[in-house]
Design a protein around this motif. Structure first.
Motif: not given
Lengths: 562, 114
Positions: A54, A59, A391, B74, B76-78, B80
């Motif tokens: 982040w 990213r 994930w 996915l 972006g969230y993981y 962050s």
């Protein structure tokens, strides 16, 4: 007249072999100049081990437009990512040429530490199966050394760098001096046991042998298992020249390390018949400098060392310094990679791993060890391993919303992947030459690289995928899929050859001590010297050959021979 | 979007986004963001099913809008801070490696390599 400085020894390059040359030369009392084309690296500021995704603009998914502009070749390497791209050269400053439709990916670093900052850290000994290979089947020339010649130098290097691994007692892959092995995970242990019984001990799955510390060693700390070594390790847990050999050389007080020093050529003195030093372009000022030394070690990486020799042509050797044999630039090799298979392993869904192991499995060569395969010469080995996807499997899963998110908290099925790396035959037609029409950012002619896989490499790649599937099935895997990637040469980043060692000055550039047949105080100890490629990751062999060559050179000096 | 996607991917994405609102308008007369959870689920389910069908039938089809959008969410969230620190098991420095532990000891998916 350019400014001149005098040293006992000059080492060109500060990477995995340059660091070893520096350490061994200075520890034997020689005042040594180490020339590095790139900048200094300060781990405190340059290493990005603790930078979180982040904190990066993309990213971790890379600035694609910038990479397209600055590093369109380097970006093909997995490690040239948003964290670590600064450890790779800019392609616009460091061009080279290839023929259309025959790509060669030349992945490079220019910095103190060289590629040892971002290397794969896998280390394997060669055996007499490898040192006798050319003599056995007639491809290339015979190695001038055998395992017994290099064995004490493998010991010497391994004791210093720290190698973790498991002794297996295999003739084709001699054991190293090991620190404790990293553990196999549950799936890997299962596959190891299945293969042991199914193939009667002929196919041995072992933990990867790597230059990563599993115990504190030589002032460096044991690995903390963060899992992303290529971002630079602030605890120096993996071996790099920056972390280990260069500091050892510095401690002697006899090393001068000069960054921003692009070596233009080796200076040959026709009166003495020796190299008197090197000509350097200061990368920051463009000033031309000369440095003189009693011995010169080229450790600039296989193709850079050969490029320097090609660019050091003299009246006597119009096709490159020390090239009486005409072999300089020829016999370029890389390993093939990417034949393999993957599948799912069931029955252990209640098990997982703790920590991120920066290492996988190794399954040593089993082809052409005891019987000759009908389709190809030489062999291959597998890396890879077992894992459970987190994930990221959400991309291929149905659903969205809260249930979807909660499902991704649990790991996916155990998957297992065999990924093969194969030997490349030495062939004269795979070669580098200077491109007469193009220069780099410092005005030095660039390389034209011609390299193609032959049918032998392709046949082995095909067999990798078939055998990988067979082994996964033997281990009871389901959903087994095979693959054969079409990777161009260069991308394995094991480029080697082009200044081979040999027994005969008529057919080789270097003798059995990495010493030029033509110019006795000139040594080449990086991957350029390789007579055949074997299938093992080669850096350990380069390091051992470097230490051995220094020992020889210093004794020759003491004996008044050099 | 402006700095990472190439032109084709960007246009494909923007077209998909517009289409979500058009579909919702046609169904309930308001844009997606103003429709209720039930309508939103219905629209997204439809888009996902169409996307999956297209992936199954066309070999080199560009990622359908739903799958493209979900992929961005996915990653972006993981990547962050909240996704890594709170949703996943945050282990920047695990300190040891154990190749075979009970899943109950790990409890949450760890980040893949970050």
């Amino acid at each position: 007249m350019p400014r001149q400085e005098h040293y006992d020894a000059i080492v060109v390059g500060s990477g995995i072999t340059g660091g070893w040359a520096a350490k061994e030369l200075t520890e034997r009392g020689l005042r040594t100049l180490v020339l590095e084309a790139g900048r200094s690296i300060d781990p405190e500021n340059d290493y990005v081990m603790t930078t979180q995704p982040w904190e990066l603009p993309f990213r971790g998914r890379r600035d694609r437009i910038k990479q397209e502009r600055e590093r369109p070749i380097q970006r093909e390497c997995y490690a040239c990512d948003e964290w670590s791209e600064k450890f790779f050269v800019r392609d616009d400053e460091n061009p080279y040429t290839t023929e259309d439709g025959k790509p060669f990916l030349w992945i490079r670093s220019r910095q103190v530490g060289g590629r040892s900052i971002v290397w794969g850290r896998q280390v394997y000994r060669l055996s007499d199966l490898d040192f006798e290979a050319n003599a056995r089947d007639g491809f290339g020339v015979d190695w001038p050394i055998r395992y017994a010649d290099i064995e004490p130098w493998y010991d010497h290097v391994e004791r210093f760098i720290g190698v973790s691994g498991q002794a297996e007692g295999l003739a084709q892959l001699p054991d190293s001096k090991f620190l404790p092995p990293m553990s196999l995970n549950c799936a890997e242990q299962h596959v190891r046991e299945s293969l042991m019984s199914h193939f009667s001990g002929e196919r041995v799955l072992t933990i990867g042998r790597c230059a990563i510390l599993t115990a504190n060693h030589g002032g460096r700390r044991a690995c903390h298992y963060c899992g992303t070594c290529e971002r630079g390790c602030t605890t120096h847990s993996y071996f790099s020249s920056l972390a280990a050999t260069l500091p050892a050389a510095a401690v002697t007080g006899r090393m001068t390390l000069r960054p921003h020093s692009v070596v233009h050529s080796v200076i040959y003195d026709p009166t003495s018949g020796r190299a008197s030093g090197v000509r350097v372009i200061d990368a920051e000022t463009q000033e031309t400098l000369e440095f003189h030394g009693r011995v010169v070690f080229l450790c600039a990486s296989a193709l850079e060392s050969t490029r320097i020799l090609l660019h050091s042509a003299t009246e006597r050797w119009p096709d490159g310094l020390a090239n009486s044999s005409g072999q300089l630039g020829h016999n370029l090799m890389d390993h093939t990679m990417g034949g393999g298979a993957q599948g799912n392993i069931s029955g252990m869904d209640d098990k997982w791993v703790y920590g991120r192991r920066p290492n996988g499995i190794y399954l040593p060569r089993f082809r052409n060890v005891s019987e000759q395969h009908p389709d190809f010469l030489r062999g291959y080995a597998y890396q890879g391993g077992g894992s459970r996807i987190g994930w990221a499997r959400g991309n291929d899963m149905p659903g969205f919303g809260a249930d979807f998110k909660h499902a991704l908290r649990a790991p996916g099925p155990w998957q297992f992947r065999f990924y093969g790396f194969g030997e490349c035959l030495p062939r004269e037609s795979n070669q580098v030459t200077l491109d007469p029409d193009r220069v780099d950012a410092w005005g030095i002619p660039v390389l034209n690289i011609h390299c193609e896989w032959s049918d032998n490499e392709k046949a082995a790649l095909n067999d990798m995928s078939i055998q990988a599937a067979e082994m996964l099935e033997a281990a009871g895997a389901s959903e087994v899929n095979t693959f054969i990637e079409d990777n161009p040469p260069g991308l394995t980043i094991h480029e080697m050859g082009t200044a081979r060692m040999g027994r005969d000055p008529a057919t080789s550039v270097l003798n059995g001590w990495n010493q030029s047949w033509d110019v006795p105080n000139l040594f080449v100890t990086d991957g350029a010297c390789m007579t055949s490629s074997a299938n093992q990751n080669p850096s350990l062999t380069y390091m051992a050959l470097t230490a051995r060559a220094v020992d020889y050179a210093v004794k020759q000096i003491a004996d008044g021979e050099l | 979007m402006a700095e990472w996607y190439d032109t084709d991917d960007r246009e494909h994405f923007m077209r998909g986004l517009t289409e979500v609102d058009e579909r919702t308008q046609a169904l309930v007369g308001v844009v997606f963001a103003q429709s209720g959870a039930d309508t939103q689920t219905e629209i997204l389910s439809g888009l996902e099913a169409e996307g999956r069908a297209r992936i199954a039938s066309e070999e080199d089809a560009p990622s359908p809008f739903f799958q493209q959008f979900r992929g961005l969410v996915l990653s972006g969230y993981y990547s962050s801070e909240i996704g890594l620190r709170e949703e996943l098991l945050y282990q920047p420095i695990p300190g040891r490696f154990d190749g075979c532990v009970d899943v109950s000891e790990v409890t949450r998916s760890v980040s893949d390599g970050n």
